[in-house]
Scaffold this motif. Structure first.
Motif, PDB file in Angstrom:
ATOM      1  N   THR A  92       0.906  -1.082  -0.122  1.00  0.00           N
ATOM      2  CA  THR A  92      -0.075   0.033  -0.329  1.00  0.00           C
ATOM      3  C   THR A  92       0.777   1.518   0.288  1.00  0.00           C
ATOM      4  O   THR A  92       0.490   1.959  -0.910  1.00  0.00           O
ATOM      5  N   ARG A  93       2.019   1.513   0.908  1.00  0.00           N
ATOM      6  CA  ARG A  93       2.315   2.259   0.792  1.00  0.00           C
ATOM      7  C   ARG A  93       3.653   3.178  -0.724  1.00  0.00           C
ATOM      8  O   ARG A  93       3.847   3.637  -1.442  1.00  0.00           O
ATOM      9  N   ALA A  94       4.159   1.449  -1.186  1.00  0.00           N
ATOM     10  CA  ALA A  94       4.832   1.794  -2.887  1.00  0.00           C
ATOM     11  C   ALA A  94       3.502   1.967  -3.303  1.00  0.00           C
ATOM     12  O   ALA A  94       3.637   3.258  -4.067  1.00  0.00           O
ATOM     13  N   GLU A  95       2.386   1.827  -3.499  1.00  0.00           N
ATOM     14  CA  GLU A  95       1.288   2.022  -4.569  1.00  0.00           C
ATOM     15  C   GLU A  95       0.846   3.946  -3.995  1.00  0.00           C
ATOM     16  O   GLU A  95       0.602   4.740  -5.338  1.00  0.00           O
ATOM     17  N   LEU A  96       0.770   3.872  -3.139  1.00  0.00           N
ATOM     18  CA  LEU A  96       1.239   5.599  -2.478  1.00  0.00           C
ATOM     19  C   LEU A  96       2.370   6.546  -3.090  1.00  0.00           C
ATOM     20  O   LEU A  96       1.141   7.770  -3.247  1.00  0.00           O
ATOM     21  N   ALA A  97       3.189   5.868  -2.822  1.00  0.00           N
ATOM     22  CA  ALA A  97       3.788   6.592  -3.511  1.00  0.00           C
ATOM     23  C   ALA A  97       4.289   6.734  -4.639  1.00  0.00           C
ATOM     24  O   ALA A  97       4.128   8.020  -5.319  1.00  0.00           O
ATOM     25  N   GLU A  98       3.576   5.863  -4.938  1.00  0.00           N
ATOM     26  CA  GLU A  98       3.633   6.024  -6.895  1.00  0.00           C
ATOM     27  C   GLU A  98       2.552   6.892  -7.400  1.00  0.00           C
ATOM     28  O   GLU A  98       3.042   7.629  -8.111  1.00  0.00           O
ATOM     29  N   THR A  99       1.403   6.720  -6.510  1.00  0.00           N
ATOM     30  CA  THR A  99       0.160   7.494  -6.654  1.00  0.00           C
ATOM     31  C   THR A  99       0.641   9.249  -6.546  1.00  0.00           C
ATOM     32  O   THR A  99       0.336   9.916  -7.314  1.00  0.00           O
ATOM     33  N   ALA A 100       1.077   9.201  -5.761  1.00  0.00           N
ATOM     34  CA  ALA A 100       1.708  10.641  -5.204  1.00  0.00           C
ATOM     35  C   ALA A 100       2.542  11.074  -6.442  1.00  0.00           C
ATOM     36  O   ALA A 100       2.749  12.658  -6.580  1.00  0.00           O
ATOM     37  N   ASP A 101       3.433  10.722  -6.431  1.00  0.00           N
ATOM     38  CA  ASP A 101       4.352  10.967  -7.582  1.00  0.00           C
ATOM     39  C   ASP A 101       3.780  11.602  -8.551  1.00  0.00           C
ATOM     40  O   ASP A 101       4.245  12.495  -9.658  1.00  0.00           O
ATOM     41  N   ALA A 102       3.090  10.753  -9.075  1.00  0.00           N
ATOM     42  CA  ALA A 102       2.523  10.667 -10.507  1.00  0.00           C
ATOM     43  C   ALA A 102       1.828  12.331 -10.080  1.00  0.00           C
ATOM     44  O   ALA A 102       1.120  13.031 -11.409  1.00  0.00           O
ATOM     45  N   LEU A 103       1.369  12.282  -9.095  1.00  0.00           N
ATOM     46  CA  LEU A 103       0.497  13.595  -8.868  1.00  0.00           C
ATOM     47  C   LEU A 103       1.385  14.608  -9.187  1.00  0.00           C
ATOM     48  O   LEU A 103       0.785  16.056  -9.523  1.00  0.00           O
ATOM     49  N   ALA A 104       2.063  14.723  -8.168  1.00  0.00           N
ATOM     50  CA  ALA A 104       3.122  15.757  -8.781  1.00  0.00           C
ATOM     51  C   ALA A 104       3.524  16.051  -9.959  1.00  0.00           C
ATOM     52  O   ALA A 104       4.010  17.204  -9.998  1.00  0.00           O
ATOM     53  N   ALA A 105       3.582  15.073 -10.780  1.00  0.00           N
ATOM     54  CA  ALA A 105       4.655  15.684 -12.079  1.00  0.00           C
ATOM     55  C   ALA A 105       3.567  15.795 -12.228  1.00  0.00           C
ATOM     56  O   ALA A 105       2.982  17.007 -13.542  1.00  0.00           O
ATOM     57  N   LYS A 106       2.346  15.108 -12.864  1.00  0.00           N
ATOM     58  CA  LYS A 106       0.858  16.398 -13.657  1.00  0.00           C
ATOM     59  C   LYS A 106       0.216  18.036 -13.189  1.00  0.00           C
ATOM     60  O   LYS A 106       0.725  18.990 -13.620  1.00  0.00           O
ATOM     61  N   LEU A 107       0.585  17.996 -11.096  1.00  0.00           N
ATOM     62  CA  LEU A 107       0.524  19.501 -11.148  1.00  0.00           C
ATOM     63  C   LEU A 107       2.183  20.776 -10.999  1.00  0.00           C
ATOM     64  O   LEU A 107       2.308  21.634 -11.302  1.00  0.00           O
ATOM     65  N   ASP A 108       3.780  20.038 -11.533  1.00  0.00           N
ATOM     66  CA  ASP A 108       4.571  20.157 -12.084  1.00  0.00           C
ATOM     67  C   ASP A 108       4.147  21.492 -13.817  1.00  0.00           C
ATOM     68  O   ASP A 108       5.180  20.723 -14.824  1.00  0.00           O
ATOM     69  N   VAL A 109       3.291  22.727 -13.472  1.00  0.00           N
ATOM     70  CA  VAL A 109       2.915  22.973 -14.819  1.00  0.00           C
ATOM     71  C   VAL A 109       4.632  23.512 -15.311  1.00  0.00           C
ATOM     72  O   VAL A 109       4.688  23.386 -16.588  1.00  0.00           O
ATOM     73  N   LYS A 110       5.404  23.813 -15.075  1.00  0.00           N
ATOM     74  CA  LYS A 110       6.786  23.948 -15.104  1.00  0.00           C
ATOM     75  C   LYS A 110       7.808  22.709 -16.463  1.00  0.00           C
ATOM     76  O   LYS A 110       7.853  23.449 -17.356  1.00  0.00           O
ATOM     77  N   ALA A 111       7.356  21.555 -15.900  1.00  0.00           N
ATOM     78  CA  ALA A 111       8.136  20.849 -17.059  1.00  0.00           C
ATOM     79  C   ALA A 111       7.437  20.496 -17.139  1.00  0.00           C
ATOM     80  O   ALA A 111       7.635  19.900 -18.305  1.00  0.00           O
ATOM     81  N   GLN A 112       5.658  20.689 -17.344  1.00  0.00           N
ATOM     82  CA  GLN A 112       4.857  20.886 -18.710  1.00  0.00           C
ATOM     83  C   GLN A 112       5.354  21.558 -19.446  1.00  0.00           C
ATOM     84  O   GLN A 112       5.053  20.814 -20.712  1.00  0.00           O
ATOM     85  N   ALA A 113       5.164  22.510 -19.149  1.00  0.00           N
ATOM     86  CA  ALA A 113       5.801  23.266 -20.243  1.00  0.00           C
ATOM     87  C   ALA A 113       7.002  23.412 -20.932  1.00  0.00           C
ATOM     88  O   ALA A 113       6.729  23.563 -22.196  1.00  0.00           O
ATOM     89  N   SER A 114       7.786  22.909 -20.117  1.00  0.00           N
ATOM     90  CA  SER A 114       8.832  22.759 -20.136  1.00  0.00           C
ATOM     91  C   SER A 114       9.135  21.656 -21.613  1.00  0.00           C
ATOM     92  O   SER A 114       9.522  22.048 -22.564  1.00  0.00           O
TER      93      SER A 114
END
Length: 108
Positions: A14-36
């Protein structure tokens, strides 16, 4: 496997899944990286399109493009460090492509 070990393994999974989900959400919210990424992809697309247009253009237009490329080379180097110049260089490349397309359209 004991009940205790099974629960421990379940918690770790469960911790591993939660970490993976958190990383995916962080990537989606990283507007600067997406714009780049989008700017980089657009720059590559413009470069490919410009190369295609250059190869398909008549000899005088190719010569003009080569001179323009040589003149812009120092600007492109500076633009890598300056976002405004990068935008202007990309916009200039788009304008060159549009002008060439218009010239080719008249010659057809």
């Amino acid at each position: 496997m004991s009940e205790h070990d099974r629960i421990k393994a379940d918690i770790e999974a469960t911790r591993a899944e939660l970490a993976e989900t958190a990383d995916a959400l962080a990537a989606k919210l990283d507007v600067k990286a997406q714009a780049s990424k989008k700017v980089h992809a657009a720059g590559e697309k413009v470069g490919e399109r410009l190369a295609h247009v250059h190869d398909a253009a008549p000899a005088p237009v190719q010569k003009a493009l080569d001179k323009t490329g040589e003149a812009m080379s120092p600007l492109v180097a500076k633009a890598a460090a300056d976002k405004r110049r990068t935008f202007l260089a990309l916009a200039g490349a788009v304008v060159v492509v549009l002008v060439i397309r218009r010239v080719r359209g008249r010659n057809s």
